[in-house]
Design an enzyme around this catalytic site. Structure first.
Site, PDB file in Angstrom:
ATOM      1  N   TYR A 248      46.259  27.432  36.995  1.00 63.83           N
ATOM      2  CA  TYR A 248      46.326  28.888  37.165  1.00 63.83           C
ATOM      3  C   TYR A 248      45.958  29.293  38.590  1.00 63.83           C
ATOM      4  O   TYR A 248      46.671  30.063  39.241  1.00 63.83           O
ATOM      5  CB  TYR A 248      45.371  29.550  36.157  1.00 63.83           C
ATOM      6  CG  TYR A 248      45.269  31.046  36.292  1.00 63.83           C
ATOM      7  CD1 TYR A 248      46.292  31.872  35.826  1.00 63.83           C
ATOM      8  CD2 TYR A 248      44.158  31.646  36.880  1.00 63.83           C
ATOM      9  CE1 TYR A 248      46.211  33.244  35.949  1.00 63.83           C
ATOM     10  CE2 TYR A 248      44.068  33.022  37.004  1.00 63.83           C
ATOM     11  CZ  TYR A 248      45.090  33.815  36.536  1.00 63.83           C
ATOM     12  OH  TYR A 248      45.010  35.171  36.661  1.00 63.83           O
TER      13      TYR A 248
ATOM     14  N   ASP B 218      59.221  43.010  30.651  1.00 62.34           N
ATOM     15  CA  ASP B 218      58.146  42.268  29.981  1.00 62.34           C
ATOM     16  C   ASP B 218      58.798  41.409  28.899  1.00 62.34           C
ATOM     17  O   ASP B 218      59.678  41.890  28.179  1.00 62.34           O
ATOM     18  CB  ASP B 218      57.139  43.251  29.360  1.00 62.34           C
ATOM     19  CG  ASP B 218      55.798  42.591  29.067  1.00 62.34           C
ATOM     20  OD1 ASP B 218      54.771  43.050  29.598  1.00 62.34           O
ATOM     21  OD2 ASP B 218      55.782  41.593  28.310  1.00 62.34           O
ATOM     22  N   ASN B 219      58.379  40.170  28.774  1.00 63.25           N
ATOM     23  CA  ASN B 219      58.967  39.325  27.717  1.00 63.25           C
ATOM     24  C   ASN B 219      58.148  39.377  26.431  1.00 63.25           C
ATOM     25  O   ASN B 219      58.448  38.665  25.472  1.00 63.25           O
ATOM     26  CB  ASN B 219      59.158  37.878  28.187  1.00 63.25           C
ATOM     27  CG  ASN B 219      57.841  37.171  28.431  1.00 63.25           C
ATOM     28  OD1 ASN B 219      56.767  37.741  28.208  1.00 63.25           O
ATOM     29  ND2 ASN B 219      57.906  35.928  28.883  1.00 63.25           N
TER      30      ASN B 219
ATOM     31  N   GLN C 223      52.829  42.125  37.856  1.00 61.38           N
ATOM     32  CA  GLN C 223      51.666  41.813  37.000  1.00 61.38           C
ATOM     33  C   GLN C 223      51.979  40.728  35.972  1.00 61.38           C
ATOM     34  O   GLN C 223      51.071  40.211  35.327  1.00 61.38           O
ATOM     35  CB  GLN C 223      51.230  43.074  36.221  1.00 61.38           C
ATOM     36  CG  GLN C 223      51.006  44.297  37.078  1.00 61.38           C
ATOM     37  CD  GLN C 223      49.874  44.129  38.058  1.00 61.38           C
ATOM     38  OE1 GLN C 223      48.792  43.680  37.695  1.00 61.38           O
ATOM     39  NE2 GLN C 223      50.114  44.459  39.313  1.00 61.38           N
TER      40      GLN C 223
ATOM     41  N   ARG D 179      28.948  38.249  36.427  1.00 58.98           N
ATOM     42  CA  ARG D 179      30.320  38.490  36.875  1.00 58.98           C
ATOM     43  C   ARG D 179      30.411  39.879  37.503  1.00 58.98           C
ATOM     44  O   ARG D 179      29.596  40.744  37.236  1.00 58.98           O
ATOM     45  CB  ARG D 179      31.297  38.446  35.680  1.00 58.98           C
ATOM     46  CG  ARG D 179      31.451  37.079  35.020  1.00 58.98           C
ATOM     47  CD  ARG D 179      32.151  36.096  35.913  1.00 58.98           C
ATOM     48  NE  ARG D 179      32.424  34.813  35.263  1.00 58.98           N
ATOM     49  CZ  ARG D 179      31.564  33.802  35.209  1.00 58.98           C
ATOM     50  NH1 ARG D 179      30.361  33.918  35.746  1.00 58.98           N
ATOM     51  NH2 ARG D 179      31.899  32.664  34.624  1.00 58.98           N
TER      52      ARG D 179
ATOM     53  N   ALA E 262      52.510  37.363  34.161  1.00 60.31           N
ATOM     54  CA  ALA E 262      52.027  35.999  34.425  1.00 60.31           C
ATOM     55  C   ALA E 262      51.532  35.377  33.132  1.00 60.31           C
ATOM     56  O   ALA E 262      51.268  36.077  32.151  1.00 60.31           O
ATOM     57  CB  ALA E 262      50.869  36.039  35.430  1.00 60.31           C
TER      58      ALA E 262
END
Ligand code: UD2
Length: 325
Positions: A153, A42-43, A85, A221, A87
């Site tokens: 995206y 992870d960054n 995951q 939603r 992004a």
């Protein structure tokens, strides 16, 4: 979440990219609970180390970028599965920065697939999005419906799906793409105006501040609890007949934004009334998943009714130092 199901988790070691993020860190917890080794890259651009603080001594963590082929090759060695995951997850951010977001979402995803190819990793489960459907009015959304990406995206997520299929067909890597609908739950970061509506409403309700509702609030939603998304990932990692496919991951239930605020307001025991604003530009009116494909091939069944998920989420926001404060 112990994975007690008809499907057995047969893999021994997994890599989670974006494992310090909202969905990634929930996934890391679940994999560990099943006694499986986990590595995380992870960054920390949007992830938080605090999401991993309870498990840090049990995982291999690397602070690094998925665009870095060497780091990826290194950390994925010996893994049977990659859960991808990581992004740039904000739609407006990709609109603002189409090139930079493409570097992460397109090139980064290719790097993950390449690492899988180099290291002979059996399966890659990838996070995609209902954004690929765009504003086509057909409901509920089925995987066979035409795609209509309306943002960088959405194009990037769709490109990821196409590349995943190529890696299955050309190189025999088993790839499975999951089109997440509106995911909510503990650790979702409410700090940006583009954060998920549930995280924003939770924060507002706890602070007893009026939320904004865009439009008349009748839009709906398909909100899916993060632990159901985690379960879908685990099933996607082992299900037969899943390779090279995409699956909707939602609940098939619709919740209107007005009703959502009403439920959260009641949980917070506040009578704050919302402030209605112009509809948000580019917003789609209604979104709901048809999850019959995931039900039949992944044997995915959501376990958290909305009322349960929302209560658990509320408790988390009440007891946590909310990000961004
Ligand atoms: C979701 C995804 C997005 C993309 C998109 C594709 C999230 C967080 N975002 O965006 O990444 O995949 O679907 O269609 O899952 N709202 C309010 N007040 C607020 C915030 C939101 O009324 O303060 C409304 C908003 O106008 C919309 C609904 O709540 O009608 C959901 O908004 P969202 O930003 O949580 O998610 P969405 O569906 O726009």
């Amino acid at each position: 979440m112990r994975f007690s199901d008809t499907l057995k988790l047969t893999f021994k070691k997994a890599l989670v990219t974006g494992g310090a993020g909202f969905i990634g860190s929930n996934l890391v917890d679940a994999i560990l609970e099943n006694g499986i080794n986990v590595s995380v890259i992870d960054n920390l651009s949007t992830g938080h180390l605090s999401n991993l603080s309870k498990v840090m001594d049990r995982i291999a963590f690397i602070e690094g970028d998925i665009q870095d082929a060497d780091i990826l090759n290194d950390i994925s060695k010996g893994c049977d599965v990659i859960f991808h995951q990581a992004a740039v997850v904000s739609v407006p951010q990709t609109v603002e920065h189409p090139v930079e977001s493409s570097m992460v979402n397109d090139i980064g995803t290719l790097r993950v697939l390449e690492a899988a190819r180099k290291n002979g990793i059996k399966r890659v489960v990838m996070a995609s999005s209902c954004a690929v459907y765009g504003d086509d009015p057909g409901l509920p959304k089925k995987e066979t419906m035409p795609v209509k990406p309306l943002s960088p995206y959405a194009v990037q997520k769709l490109t990821g799906e196409y590349n995943a299929k190529l890696y299955t067909d050309l190189y025999g890597i088993e790839t499975v793409c999951l089109r997440y609908f509106n995911v909510y739950g503990p650790r979702q970061d409410p700090s940006s105006p583009y954060s998920g509506v549930i995280s924003i409403f939770m924060k507002k309700a706890i602070e007893r501040k009026a939320p904004f509702i865009y439009g008349d609030g009748n839009q709906y939603r398909d909100f899916v609890f993060v632990r159901d998304v985690v379960k879908a990932n685990l099933k996607a990692a082992v299900a037969e007949k899943a390779a090279g496919r995409v699956f909707n991951i939602g609940t098939g239930q619709a919740i209107r934004v007005n009703d959502l605020w009403e439920m959260i307001r009641a949980l917070a025991e506040t009578d704050v009334t919302p402030e209605y604003k112009e509809p948000r530009k580019g917003d789609i009116k209604e979104s709901k998943a048809d999850i019959s494909l995931a039900k039949s091939l992944l044997r995915f069944e959501p376990s958290f009714p909305f009322e349960t998920g929302i209560k658990e989420t509320f408790r988390w926001y009440q007891n946590s130092q909310i990000y961004g404060d």
